[in-house]
Structures are given as C-alpha cells and as structure tokens.
Design a protein around this motif. Structure first.
Motif, PDB file in Angstrom:
ATOM      1  N   TRP A   1     113.605 135.065  12.606  1.00 47.78           N
ATOM      2  CA  TRP A   1     114.623 134.033  12.428  1.00 47.78           C
ATOM      3  C   TRP A   1     115.812 134.262  13.346  1.00 47.78           C
ATOM      4  O   TRP A   1     116.381 133.317  13.890  1.00 47.78           O
ATOM      5  CB  TRP A   1     115.089 134.000  10.972  1.00 47.78           C
ATOM      6  CG  TRP A   1     115.843 132.747  10.646  1.00 47.78           C
ATOM      7  CD1 TRP A   1     115.326 131.570  10.186  1.00 47.78           C
ATOM      8  CD2 TRP A   1     117.259 132.524  10.800  1.00 47.78           C
ATOM      9  NE1 TRP A   1     116.314 130.632  10.028  1.00 47.78           N
ATOM     10  CE2 TRP A   1     117.512 131.188  10.403  1.00 47.78           C
ATOM     11  CE3 TRP A   1     118.314 133.314  11.230  1.00 47.78           C
ATOM     12  CZ2 TRP A   1     118.797 130.640  10.424  1.00 47.78           C
ATOM     13  CZ3 TRP A   1     119.596 132.778  11.260  1.00 47.78           C
ATOM     14  CH2 TRP A   1     119.825 131.456  10.857  1.00 47.78           C
TER      15      TRP A   1
ATOM     16  N   THR B   1     126.086 134.980  13.479  1.00 48.95           N
ATOM     17  CA  THR B   1     127.398 134.477  13.068  1.00 48.95           C
ATOM     18  C   THR B   1     127.261 133.375  12.028  1.00 48.95           C
ATOM     19  O   THR B   1     127.984 133.351  11.021  1.00 48.95           O
ATOM     20  CB  THR B   1     128.160 133.945  14.296  1.00 48.95           C
ATOM     21  OG1 THR B   1     128.312 134.995  15.257  1.00 48.95           O
ATOM     22  CG2 THR B   1     129.534 133.428  13.886  1.00 48.95           C
ATOM     23  N   ILE B   2     126.324 132.466  12.254  1.00 45.49           N
ATOM     24  CA  ILE B   2     126.098 131.375  11.292  1.00 45.49           C
ATOM     25  C   ILE B   2     125.674 131.939   9.945  1.00 45.49           C
ATOM     26  O   ILE B   2     126.154 131.498   8.883  1.00 45.49           O
ATOM     27  CB  ILE B   2     125.036 130.400  11.832  1.00 45.49           C
ATOM     28  CG1 ILE B   2     125.585 129.663  13.064  1.00 45.49           C
ATOM     29  CG2 ILE B   2     124.609 129.417  10.752  1.00 45.49           C
ATOM     30  CD1 ILE B   2     124.561 128.793  13.759  1.00 45.49           C
ATOM     31  N   ALA B   3     124.775 132.933   9.959  1.00 48.08           N
ATOM     32  CA  ALA B   3     124.290 133.519   8.709  1.00 48.08           C
ATOM     33  C   ALA B   3     125.431 134.188   7.945  1.00 48.08           C
ATOM     34  O   ALA B   3     125.521 134.075   6.713  1.00 48.08           O
ATOM     35  CB  ALA B   3     123.190 134.529   9.008  1.00 48.08           C
TER      36      ALA B   3
ATOM     37  N   ILE C   1     124.687 133.961  17.974  1.00 42.08           N
ATOM     38  CA  ILE C   1     125.085 132.713  17.318  1.00 42.08           C
ATOM     39  C   ILE C   1     124.450 132.603  15.941  1.00 42.08           C
ATOM     40  O   ILE C   1     125.100 132.246  14.947  1.00 42.08           O
ATOM     41  CB  ILE C   1     124.694 131.508  18.195  1.00 42.08           C
ATOM     42  CG1 ILE C   1     125.496 131.535  19.504  1.00 42.08           C
ATOM     43  CG2 ILE C   1     124.923 130.200  17.442  1.00 42.08           C
ATOM     44  CD1 ILE C   1     125.120 130.434  20.465  1.00 42.08           C
ATOM     45  N   LYS C   2     123.146 132.918  15.857  1.00 39.25           N
ATOM     46  CA  LYS C   2     122.455 132.827  14.567  1.00 39.25           C
ATOM     47  C   LYS C   2     123.006 133.830  13.566  1.00 39.25           C
ATOM     48  O   LYS C   2     123.135 133.522  12.372  1.00 39.25           O
ATOM     49  CB  LYS C   2     120.951 133.052  14.768  1.00 39.25           C
ATOM     50  CG  LYS C   2     120.241 131.903  15.462  1.00 39.25           C
ATOM     51  CD  LYS C   2     118.742 132.124  15.479  1.00 39.25           C
ATOM     52  CE  LYS C   2     118.006 130.930  16.082  1.00 39.25           C
ATOM     53  NZ  LYS C   2     116.538 131.106  16.062  1.00 39.25           N
TER      54      LYS C   2
ATOM     55  N   LEU D   1     128.682 133.437   8.137  1.00 42.89           N
ATOM     56  CA  LEU D   1     129.582 132.401   7.624  1.00 42.89           C
ATOM     57  C   LEU D   1     129.003 131.719   6.388  1.00 42.89           C
ATOM     58  O   LEU D   1     129.720 131.460   5.411  1.00 42.89           O
ATOM     59  CB  LEU D   1     129.862 131.366   8.722  1.00 42.89           C
ATOM     60  CG  LEU D   1     130.699 131.861   9.914  1.00 42.89           C
ATOM     61  CD1 LEU D   1     130.799 130.775  10.973  1.00 42.89           C
ATOM     62  CD2 LEU D   1     132.091 132.282   9.444  1.00 42.89           C
ATOM     63  N   VAL D   2     127.699 131.417   6.431  1.00 41.90           N
ATOM     64  CA  VAL D   2     127.056 130.781   5.275  1.00 41.90           C
ATOM     65  C   VAL D   2     127.116 131.703   4.069  1.00 41.90           C
ATOM     66  O   VAL D   2     127.388 131.274   2.933  1.00 41.90           O
ATOM     67  CB  VAL D   2     125.595 130.413   5.616  1.00 41.90           C
ATOM     68  CG1 VAL D   2     124.844 129.990   4.361  1.00 41.90           C
ATOM     69  CG2 VAL D   2     125.565 129.304   6.647  1.00 41.90           C
ATOM     70  N   THR D   3     126.868 132.998   4.285  1.00 43.36           N
ATOM     71  CA  THR D   3     126.915 133.961   3.183  1.00 43.36           C
ATOM     72  C   THR D   3     128.312 134.027   2.580  1.00 43.36           C
ATOM     73  O   THR D   3     128.476 134.046   1.350  1.00 43.36           O
ATOM     74  CB  THR D   3     126.494 135.356   3.682  1.00 43.36           C
ATOM     75  OG1 THR D   3     125.178 135.286   4.232  1.00 43.36           O
ATOM     76  CG2 THR D   3     126.510 136.368   2.551  1.00 43.36           C
TER      77      THR D   3
ATOM     78  N   SER E   1     119.931 136.759  18.371  1.00 43.98           N
ATOM     79  CA  SER E   1     120.880 135.732  18.774  1.00 43.98           C
ATOM     80  C   SER E   1     122.209 135.944  18.052  1.00 43.98           C
ATOM     81  O   SER E   1     122.269 135.895  16.816  1.00 43.98           O
ATOM     82  CB  SER E   1     120.327 134.340  18.453  1.00 43.98           C
ATOM     83  OG  SER E   1     121.333 133.354  18.586  1.00 43.98           O
TER      84      SER E   1
END
Length: 368
Positions: free
Chosen positions: A144, A346-348, A343-344, A350-352, A341
């Motif tokens: 992922w 960082t997104i994970a 970016i991925k 932030l979502v957490t 990645s």
C-alpha cells in the motif's frame, strides 16, 4: 595454465548430469519434479528409495552427532575442473552447487567435508522461476505504501535459485514455573469517579510441549529479516537428500554448526515457552495480566535434521536504488525491500490523527 598451487586450493570432483540426447546439462525442474534438459526437453526421473519411510528425511539423535563446529566463509577455497569445458573455477569451500561461468554447465560438488556433517534432507523447488516472478508482481502491487509508479513499472532482475542450509530440531520439553498474575476490577470513589485496581496473586505449575521441526538458519550470509519474512517451510515434507535436486541451482553447506544451531534453538524455544506459560496462567485463572515468569526447562529425546531449503533471489531498481527480495521456492511466499511513498505515509498519519481526534471528542461528549 593454472596459477593455483596445491597449498592454496583443494581440487574437488564435481557432478554434472548430462542429457543423453544433446549432451547439455540437465537440471531439476520444479514443474514436474524431474531432471529436464532446457534445450531438447529430455526428462529423467530422480531415483527414489524403495521404502516409503526412507523417502523422507529422517531425524538424527543430537547426542550422536560427531561434528558440531561452525565454519567461516572465505577461510578455505576449492577448485573445480569442469567436465564439459575443462575450465577451472574457484569456489568457497562451503559452496556445494553452482553453474560454470564459462559454459553454463552445472557444478554439484560434495556436500560435506572431513570435519563436517552431510545434509540428510532437501525440500526441492516447487515454484518455478516464472511463478516466482508472478508472485513478485502480486506482492509489489499489494504494498500500500509503495509509490504507484513502482507498482506499475517494477521489473525483477534475473532470478537466482539457491538452496540454503538449515537445521531443524525436535525436542520434548518439560518446564516448572512460578509467576504472578493480576485481575483488574473497577472501583468507584466518593466523587463517583471510577478507577482500575489490580489484585495480585502468586502461582506455580508445570508445562510440557513437544517442539516439532524448530527451524534455525545455518548461514549468516543473507538478510535475516527478509529470510524470516518468507518462512515457514514445510520441513516435515523434506525428502532424503539427493544431489540431483541441486542440479541447475546454487547451494552452500552450513557455516553455523550444529552446536551453535542448537544454542539458538534453545533460546528461541525458551521465548516460545515463556509465551505459552503466560497464556496457560491467563486461561487457568482468568487473569488480565501475567508477570514475573520464572521457569527452567528440561529437554529430552532431542533430534535434528540438516536440510537444504529452496529460495529464489532477485532485486529490482526504482528511482536509482536497488531493492532486494526473495521468494520461498517451496511455498511461493515473497518478502523483501520496497520503496515507500512519503505522500502516502503522510496521508495515513493525518487520517489516523483525525480518527483519534473524533474518538476523543465523542468520548468527552462534546460532539454537538
């Protein structure tokens, strides 16, 4: 003319199964379990013991082993004169199979030495090179956090088939233990607030378990974390060792000796038993927590096998960096390094954090 002297290198014999039709080297084919010629398609069955019980690798009593020491890579060399092209190749003394760099013939050498044990088992390759590549493609696409571009464009370099040495150990264990366990209970104070208190108890007991085919790597040359990620192997299905299974593949004998292998196995088994004792105490006493476990273990009827296990080694490049991976040659399980990645990730994160914040607000009753 050779530049090697007898004092520097030892000359050894090599075995190369040749095709009776075209004289090319034939090699073990995982697809059908035979020795197959890659040029004309000739197939030859590998001889099997007559009795069914002799077809599987047999357990050997640990206390009957004569040679238990370890070895160092690079401490000794050997020379193999190729039967096909007469070229001389220099190998480390611990290598037992490889391919002639001049003509491509298979070199299968003696699997033991005067002061070493011979393998008594082998798990032949069941996964072909093509299947290993297919499994790699599925594996990288399932990462992922890997960049999407890497998932689309990653291409494995050439796959190298390799047999690595392992020890397996069987042992009957008997352990006496003492421990403390706690049971949580909720207490409400005068202000109506609740808190958790723990009542502690002492216990002791006896734990028995038969350990079957505990696996210990007999080499230190490869990435340990990657090797762990592609385990386990079904060593209970290992066949009686036959040099024909090594034809067409690289292989090496052990550098971690039986004595050191058994020490490692005891450490692993100790950690395993500690976890099992903790589980047993929890179940028996309906405990919430278990601490201060002390135990001593007696091993009896300890047996071992020295087996050769199959792996596909390869790598791929992405953004100028090389990532190594392996494929279990018996099960097809893939493990290794892959790009990440940013970016991925960082997104994970932030979502957490958002989920944690929502749960906190709901818990405080301040959602509205």
């Amino acid at each position: 003319m050779s530049t090697f002297t007898a004092e520097e290198f030892k000359e050894v014999d090599e075995y190369d199964a040749s095709c009776p039709s075209c004289s090319a080297s034939i090699q073990f084919n995982p697809a059908n379990g035979t020795l197959t010629c890659p040029y004309c398609g000739y197939e030859e069955s590998i001889p099997q013991p007559e009795l069914d019980e002799d077809r599987l690798a047999q357990e050997i009593q640990l206390d009957e082993a004569l040679e238990t020491g370890s070895f160092d890579w690079g401490a000794e060399k050997k020379v193999v004169i190729c039967d096909a092209c007469a070229a001389e190749s220099v190998y480390d003394a611990l290598e037992v199979a490889n391919v002639c760099p001049y003509c491509g013939s298979n070199h299968v050498m003696e699997s033991t030495a005067e002061n070493a044990l011979a393998p008594n088992g082998v798990c032949p390759f069941e996964i072909t090179r093509e299947q290993a590549n297919e499994n790699f493609q599925r594996w990288i696409k399932g990462k992922w956090f890997a960049p999407n571009e890497a998932k689309r464009k990653a291409r494995a370099d050439a796959f190298t088939g390799l047999y690595l040495p392992y020890w397996t150990f069987d042992t009957k264990t008997a352990s006496r233990y003492t421990a403390r366990y706690g049971k949580h209970r909720q207490v409400t104070d005068r202000d109506g607030k609740t808190r958790t208190e723990t009542d502690w108890y002492s216990t002791s007991g006896f734990y028995q378990e038969f350990i079957d085919d505990h696996l210990v790597r007999a080499t230190t040359r490869y990435n340990e974390s990657i090797l762990r990620s592609v385990e386990p192997f079904n060593t209970n299905a290992s066949r009686t060792y036959s040099k024909e299974y090594l034809s067409g593949y690289a292989a090496e004998r052990y550098s971690i000796g039986l004595k050191d292998g058994w020490k490692q196995a005891q450490q692993d088994i100790h950690s395993h038993i500690e976890g099992q004792i903790s589980h047993q105490v929890r179940m028996r006493h309906n405990a919430d927590i278990v601490t201060n476990i002390h135990f001593s273990t007696v091993h009896s009827n300890v047996t071992y096998k020295y087996v050769m296990l199959p792996l596909w080694l390869s790598s791929f490049r992405y953004s100028g960096k090389t990532y190594q991976f392996m494929v279990n040659g018996q099960t097809g399980k893939v493990g290794g390094q892959s790009p990440i990645s940013a970016i991925k990730v960082t997104i994970a994160v932030l979502v957490t954090l958002m989920i944690i914040a929502i749960i906190y607000v709901l818990g405080e009753g301040n959602f509205f």
